[in-house]
Design a protein around this motif. Structure first.
Motif, PDB file in Angstrom:
ATOM      1  N   ARG A 213      11.815   7.812 -11.549  1.00  0.00           N
ATOM      2  CA  ARG A 213      11.593   9.246 -11.712  1.00  0.00           C
ATOM      3  C   ARG A 213      11.792   9.872 -10.335  1.00  0.00           C
ATOM      4  NH1 ARG A 213       8.229  10.172 -16.407  1.00  0.00           N
ATOM      5  NH2 ARG A 213       7.289  11.979 -15.404  1.00  0.00           N
ATOM      6  N   LYS A 214      12.760  10.762 -10.225  1.00  0.00           N
ATOM      7  CA  LYS A 214      13.089  11.323  -8.910  1.00  0.00           C
ATOM      8  C   LYS A 214      11.920  12.130  -8.341  1.00  0.00           C
ATOM      9  CE  LYS A 214      18.101  11.584  -9.503  1.00  0.00           C
ATOM     10  NZ  LYS A 214      19.280  12.467  -9.563  1.00  0.00           N
ATOM     11  N   ARG A 215      11.831  12.157  -7.062  1.00  0.00           N
ATOM     12  CA  ARG A 215      10.820  12.913  -6.306  1.00  0.00           C
ATOM     13  C   ARG A 215       9.385  12.434  -6.554  1.00  0.00           C
ATOM     14  NH1 ARG A 215      14.813  16.043  -8.019  1.00  0.00           N
ATOM     15  NH2 ARG A 215      13.751  16.441  -9.992  1.00  0.00           N
ATOM     16  N   GLU A 216       9.223  11.226  -7.106  1.00  0.00           N
ATOM     17  CA  GLU A 216       7.870  10.691  -7.282  1.00  0.00           C
ATOM     18  C   GLU A 216       7.669   9.404  -6.482  1.00  0.00           C
ATOM     19  OE1 GLU A 216       6.673  10.162 -11.329  1.00  0.00           O
ATOM     20  OE2 GLU A 216       7.191  12.225 -11.885  1.00  0.00           O
ATOM     21  N   GLY A 217       8.714   8.974  -5.792  1.00  0.00           N
ATOM     22  CA  GLY A 217       8.645   7.684  -5.097  1.00  0.00           C
ATOM     23  C   GLY A 217       7.690   7.721  -3.921  1.00  0.00           C
ATOM     24  N   PHE A 218       7.175   6.562  -3.592  1.00  0.00           N
ATOM     25  CA  PHE A 218       6.350   6.380  -2.391  1.00  0.00           C
ATOM     26  C   PHE A 218       5.170   7.352  -2.353  1.00  0.00           C
ATOM     27  CE2 PHE A 218      10.778   5.218  -1.332  1.00  0.00           C
ATOM     28  CZ  PHE A 218      10.581   3.857  -1.145  1.00  0.00           C
ATOM     29  N   ASP A 219       4.613   7.680  -3.536  1.00  0.00           N
ATOM     30  CA  ASP A 219       3.506   8.638  -3.561  1.00  0.00           C
ATOM     31  C   ASP A 219       2.156   7.972  -3.285  1.00  0.00           C
ATOM     32  OD1 ASP A 219       3.505   7.219  -5.883  1.00  0.00           O
ATOM     33  OD2 ASP A 219       3.218   8.929  -7.227  1.00  0.00           O
ATOM     34  N   THR A 220       2.114   6.647  -3.338  1.00  0.00           N
ATOM     35  CA  THR A 220       0.845   5.960  -3.068  1.00  0.00           C
ATOM     36  C   THR A 220       0.967   5.197  -1.755  1.00  0.00           C
ATOM     37  OG1 THR A 220       0.746   5.610  -5.447  1.00  0.00           O
ATOM     38  CG2 THR A 220      -0.922   4.489  -4.126  1.00  0.00           C
ATOM     39  N   PRO A 221       0.016   5.388  -0.846  1.00  0.00           N
ATOM     40  CA  PRO A 221       0.134   4.696   0.444  1.00  0.00           C
ATOM     41  C   PRO A 221       0.064   3.179   0.290  1.00  0.00           C
ATOM     42  CG  PRO A 221      -1.617   6.360   0.486  1.00  0.00           C
ATOM     43  CD  PRO A 221      -1.176   6.229  -0.933  1.00  0.00           C
ATOM     44  N   VAL A 222       0.784   2.485   1.162  1.00  0.00           N
ATOM     45  CA  VAL A 222       0.716   1.024   1.200  1.00  0.00           C
ATOM     46  C   VAL A 222      -0.743   0.622   1.417  1.00  0.00           C
ATOM     47  CG1 VAL A 222       1.410  -1.015   2.525  1.00  0.00           C
ATOM     48  CG2 VAL A 222       3.061   0.813   2.087  1.00  0.00           C
ATOM     49  N   GLY A 223      -1.182  -0.344   0.642  1.00  0.00           N
ATOM     50  CA  GLY A 223      -2.582  -0.768   0.738  1.00  0.00           C
ATOM     51  C   GLY A 223      -3.390  -0.265  -0.444  1.00  0.00           C
ATOM     52  N   GLN A 224      -2.926   0.847  -1.062  1.00  0.00           N
ATOM     53  CA  GLN A 224      -3.664   1.398  -2.210  1.00  0.00           C
ATOM     54  C   GLN A 224      -2.882   1.273  -3.509  1.00  0.00           C
ATOM     55  OE1 GLN A 224      -4.805   5.469  -1.303  1.00  0.00           O
ATOM     56  NE2 GLN A 224      -5.354   4.862   0.766  1.00  0.00           N
ATOM     57  N   ARG A 225      -1.730   0.616  -3.462  1.00  0.00           N
ATOM     58  CA  ARG A 225      -0.912   0.527  -4.659  1.00  0.00           C
ATOM     59  C   ARG A 225      -1.518  -0.488  -5.633  1.00  0.00           C
ATOM     60  NH1 ARG A 225       4.303  -0.874  -1.299  1.00  0.00           N
ATOM     61  NH2 ARG A 225       2.789  -2.463  -0.760  1.00  0.00           N
ATOM     62  N   LEU A 226      -1.055  -0.413  -6.881  1.00  0.00           N
ATOM     63  CA  LEU A 226      -1.690  -1.165  -7.972  1.00  0.00           C
ATOM     64  C   LEU A 226      -1.943  -2.634  -7.629  1.00  0.00           C
ATOM     65  CD1 LEU A 226      -2.713  -0.897 -10.859  1.00  0.00           C
ATOM     66  CD2 LEU A 226      -0.378  -1.303 -11.658  1.00  0.00           C
ATOM     67  N   ILE A 232      -1.793  -9.056 -10.798  1.00  0.00           N
ATOM     68  CA  ILE A 232      -1.470  -8.521 -12.120  1.00  0.00           C
ATOM     69  C   ILE A 232      -2.290  -9.304 -13.153  1.00  0.00           C
ATOM     70  CG2 ILE A 232       0.554 -10.069 -12.356  1.00  0.00           C
ATOM     71  CD1 ILE A 232       1.916  -7.747 -13.883  1.00  0.00           C
ATOM     72  N   ASP A 233      -2.917  -8.585 -14.073  1.00  0.00           N
ATOM     73  CA  ASP A 233      -3.726  -9.249 -15.102  1.00  0.00           C
ATOM     74  C   ASP A 233      -3.830  -8.322 -16.308  1.00  0.00           C
ATOM     75  OD1 ASP A 233      -5.535  -7.284 -14.407  1.00  0.00           O
ATOM     76  OD2 ASP A 233      -6.776  -8.600 -13.188  1.00  0.00           O
ATOM     77  N   LEU A 234      -4.726  -8.646 -17.224  1.00  0.00           N
ATOM     78  CA  LEU A 234      -4.851  -7.855 -18.451  1.00  0.00           C
ATOM     79  C   LEU A 234      -5.259  -6.418 -18.178  1.00  0.00           C
ATOM     80  CD1 LEU A 234      -6.637  -9.591 -21.418  1.00  0.00           C
ATOM     81  CD2 LEU A 234      -4.299  -8.731 -21.258  1.00  0.00           C
ATOM     82  N   ASP A 235      -6.137  -6.228 -17.180  1.00  0.00           N
ATOM     83  CA  ASP A 235      -6.702  -4.900 -16.963  1.00  0.00           C
ATOM     84  C   ASP A 235      -5.671  -3.890 -16.480  1.00  0.00           C
ATOM     85  OD1 ASP A 235      -9.059  -5.938 -17.697  1.00  0.00           O
ATOM     86  OD2 ASP A 235      -9.768  -6.311 -15.654  1.00  0.00           O
ATOM     87  N   ASN A 236      -4.638  -4.368 -15.785  1.00  0.00           N
ATOM     88  CA  ASN A 236      -3.676  -3.386 -15.297  1.00  0.00           C
ATOM     89  C   ASN A 236      -2.343  -3.474 -16.043  1.00  0.00           C
ATOM     90  OD1 ASN A 236      -2.601  -5.677 -14.046  1.00  0.00           O
ATOM     91  ND2 ASN A 236      -3.751  -5.293 -12.179  1.00  0.00           N
ATOM     92  N   ALA A 237      -2.351  -4.126 -17.219  1.00  0.00           N
ATOM     93  CA  ALA A 237      -1.124  -4.173 -18.017  1.00  0.00           C
ATOM     94  C   ALA A 237      -0.824  -2.781 -18.589  1.00  0.00           C
ATOM     95  CB  ALA A 237      -1.263  -5.184 -19.150  1.00  0.00           C
ATOM     96  N   VAL A 238       0.449  -2.461 -18.709  1.00  0.00           N
ATOM     97  CA  VAL A 238       0.857  -1.161 -19.248  1.00  0.00           C
ATOM     98  C   VAL A 238       0.664  -1.154 -20.759  1.00  0.00           C
ATOM     99  CG1 VAL A 238       2.810   0.399 -19.543  1.00  0.00           C
ATOM    100  CG2 VAL A 238       2.556  -0.910 -17.443  1.00  0.00           C
ATOM    101  N   GLN A 239       0.139  -0.061 -21.284  1.00  0.00           N
ATOM    102  CA  GLN A 239       0.017   0.071 -22.738  1.00  0.00           C
ATOM    103  C   GLN A 239       0.718   1.341 -23.164  1.00  0.00           C
ATOM    104  OE1 GLN A 239      -4.028  -0.104 -23.910  1.00  0.00           O
ATOM    105  NE2 GLN A 239      -4.403  -2.006 -22.801  1.00  0.00           N
ATOM    106  N   HIS A 240       1.376   1.269 -24.308  1.00  0.00           N
ATOM    107  CA  HIS A 240       2.067   2.452 -24.806  1.00  0.00           C
ATOM    108  C   HIS A 240       1.335   3.042 -25.982  1.00  0.00           C
ATOM    109  CE1 HIS A 240       5.573   2.436 -22.310  1.00  0.00           C
ATOM    110  NE2 HIS A 240       5.514   1.132 -22.352  1.00  0.00           N
ATOM    111  N   HIS A 241       1.203   4.331 -25.966  1.00  0.00           N
ATOM    112  CA  HIS A 241       0.635   4.993 -27.122  1.00  0.00           C
ATOM    113  C   HIS A 241       1.770   5.284 -28.087  1.00  0.00           C
ATOM    114  CE1 HIS A 241      -1.648   7.509 -29.696  1.00  0.00           C
ATOM    115  NE2 HIS A 241      -0.753   8.472 -29.569  1.00  0.00           N
ATOM    116  N   ILE A 242       1.702   4.668 -29.261  1.00  0.00           N
ATOM    117  CA  ILE A 242       2.775   4.867 -30.228  1.00  0.00           C
ATOM    118  C   ILE A 242       2.291   5.800 -31.324  1.00  0.00           C
ATOM    119  CG2 ILE A 242       4.397   3.730 -31.752  1.00  0.00           C
ATOM    120  CD1 ILE A 242       4.048   1.250 -30.285  1.00  0.00           C
ATOM    121  N   PRO A 243       2.964   6.912 -31.556  1.00  0.00           N
ATOM    122  CA  PRO A 243       2.596   7.748 -32.688  1.00  0.00           C
ATOM    123  C   PRO A 243       2.752   6.929 -33.970  1.00  0.00           C
ATOM    124  CG  PRO A 243       4.580   8.599 -31.572  1.00  0.00           C
ATOM    125  CD  PRO A 243       4.129   7.386 -30.824  1.00  0.00           C
TER     126      PRO A 243
END
Ligand code: SF4
Ligand code: SF4
Ligand code: SF4
Lengths: 256, 187
Positions: A213-226, A232-243
């Motif tokens: 997504r343009k103009r959204e890169g590098f918005d989180t400082p190094v050290g605070q990223r996910l 990586i584990d269950l708690d930070n897995a991506v979930q999609h809301h499906i209608p």
């Protein structure tokens, strides 16, 4: 009462007893029980396609993909075993060597699932594979979205999100074998109806830094990223809301 | 007194950031120096090996013939050769030039782009540097392990001072270096 008994059973995962609702895949049953099976192409809310093989588990002595394999009564499953993690390490190393992964200049760095999986698996040393260093196109034609195919791991999450949730079919595979690529439904992304509102374009749908997504890169400082501080584990897995109307019948897996 | 390990370091096709990160150990550098003594290193300014070394640290991959020459000297003179940083491990930013290695004349294309064709270059004589003192560029950028055997890698761009300290102390005291979660970084 008898209905409840018939619709649940148990399996063993790394020695732990897991209760399964009939119809669940091994991945779904383990997710519900809070057991993390490493995965890249699978993503909650998308039809499982079993292509990355990172979620392979040992089922009664056979190695199979947990995201597409239905759970069955009495299965004895190995997940976090040294052998399986060695296989996973090999798979992830090959993904790094097949594309061009320059993490220092990638805006997905720190929230990238491929990188996080390599961290989780402890990949630090040289692998026996050559770096293929392919030359793949970058499509920055769209005003809000860029595609850097050099980082694509062909997980197909964008394809499934665009097809099943957005109902737009913006992405699909083109080519075969080592030439397989992600293509868009027009000559360039700018000529498709892709937009920032799409689930396919939402941050996290693409597990790596291919769909940007343009103009959204590098918005989180190094050290605070996910994945800076925690694996990586269950708690930070991506979930999609499906209608609901968009759920294809074959992924309707909730027990009756 | 216990014999100190001898340590050599070199910066090849890198930005010197990995060496700066060595300095980022701050006062722990003094602790490290209780276990190691420097041989050839940009931090010491010896140009050649003075004696055989226990540990060699390499920053950067190989983009020119001099890089290959130095890397081979390190392999010959060091017992344990360690690649530090993404440039040494996978080519890092310099490896981006390999994207044109499939062209008919990749090196020429690279130089033309750098010195003539880029819209931001002011080079009235269209002169491409070719002084004999300059090492010749290789056809593409090579990782360290493509050129010599590498015993150990420390990823990062650069690896943090903490990571370098822990790994270096382990190597200097004869232990196997271990990476805890936060020590593995590819950026
Ligand atoms: S997509 Fe992930 S692994 Fe690839 S360069 Fe970006 S951060 Fe690194
Ligand atoms: S573009 Fe991203 S989401 Fe789509 S297949 Fe490639 S890596 Fe997966
Ligand atoms: S790895 Fe990063 S810090 Fe180290 S030399 Fe390369 S660019 Fe510089």
């Amino acid at each position: 009462m008898s209905e409840t008994l018939a619709s649940t059973f148990t399996i063993q995962v790394d020695g732990q007893t897991v209760t399964v609702q009939a119809g669940q895949s091994i991945m779904e049953a383990c997710d519900a029980a809070g057991i993390y099976i490493p995965r890249l192409c699978d993503c909650e809310g998308l039809v499982p396609q079993g292509s990355c093989r990172v979620c392979c588990v040992d089922i009664n002595g056979r190695i199979q993909a947990a995201c597409t394999q239905p759970a069955a009564p009495g299965q004895v499953i190995g997940n976090e075993t040294p052998t399986l993690n060695a296989h996973r390490r090999t798979l992830v190393e090959m993904l790094f060597h097949e594309g061009n992964h320059l993490c220092p200049i990638c805006e997905a760095s720190g929230r990238c699932e491929l990188q996080a999986m390599a961290y989780r698996l402890g990949i630090t040393q040289a692998s026996p594979y050559p770096y293929l260093q392919p030359v793949r196109p970058v499509d920055a034609s769209h005003p809000d979205i860029a595609l850097d195919n050099n980082r694509c791991i062909l997980c197909g999450r964008c394809i499934r999100a665009s097809r099943d949730i957005d109902q737009k079919h913006v992405f699909d595979y083109v080519g075969r074998g080592i030439h397989k690529r992600i293509g868009v439904s027009a000559a360039r992304l700018a000529e498709t109806d892709a937009s920032l509102e799409d689930e396919a374009i939402a941050r996290g749908t693409c597990p790596v830094g291919c769909i940007l997504r343009k103009r959204e890169g590098f918005d989180t400082p190094v050290g605070q990223r996910l994945f800076d501080r925690r694996p990586i584990d269950l708690d930070n897995a991506v979930q999609h809301h499906i209608p609901t109307q968009a759920v294809p019948a074959h992924i309707e897996s909730d027990p009756p | 007194m216990k014999k100190k390990k001898r340590l050599a370091t070199a910066s090849l096709a890198g930005c010197f950031g990995c060496h700066m990160s060595l300095l980022d150990m701050d006062e722990r550098l003094l602790e490290v120096l209780e276990h190691v003594e420097f041989d050839r290193s940009p931090l010491m300014d010896f140009k050649g090996f003075r004696q055989r070394c226990d540990i060699g640290l390499i920053e950067g991959g190989c983009c020119n013939e001099d890089n290959v020459h130095v890397l081979r000297q390190f392999r010959e003179n060091c017992d344990v050769l360690v690649a530090i940083g993404q440039c040494a491990i996978m080519g890092g930013l310099p490896v981006m030039r390999n994207a044109i290695m499939h062209a008919d004349d990749p090196l020429r294309e690279c130089l033309e782009e750098a010195y003539n064709e880029s819209p931001r270059v002011l080079n009235p004589g269209n002169h491409i540097p070719n002084d004999p003192a300059l090492p010749l560029l290789l056809d593409k950028v090579y990782t360290c392990s493509e050129v010599v055997h590498i015993d150990f890698q420390i990823p990062g761009c650069p690896p943090s001072g903490d990571t370098l300290y822990q790994v270096l102390m382990a190597l200097a005291t004869g232990k196997k270096p271990e990476f805890s979660y936060g020590m593995i970084k590819y950026d």
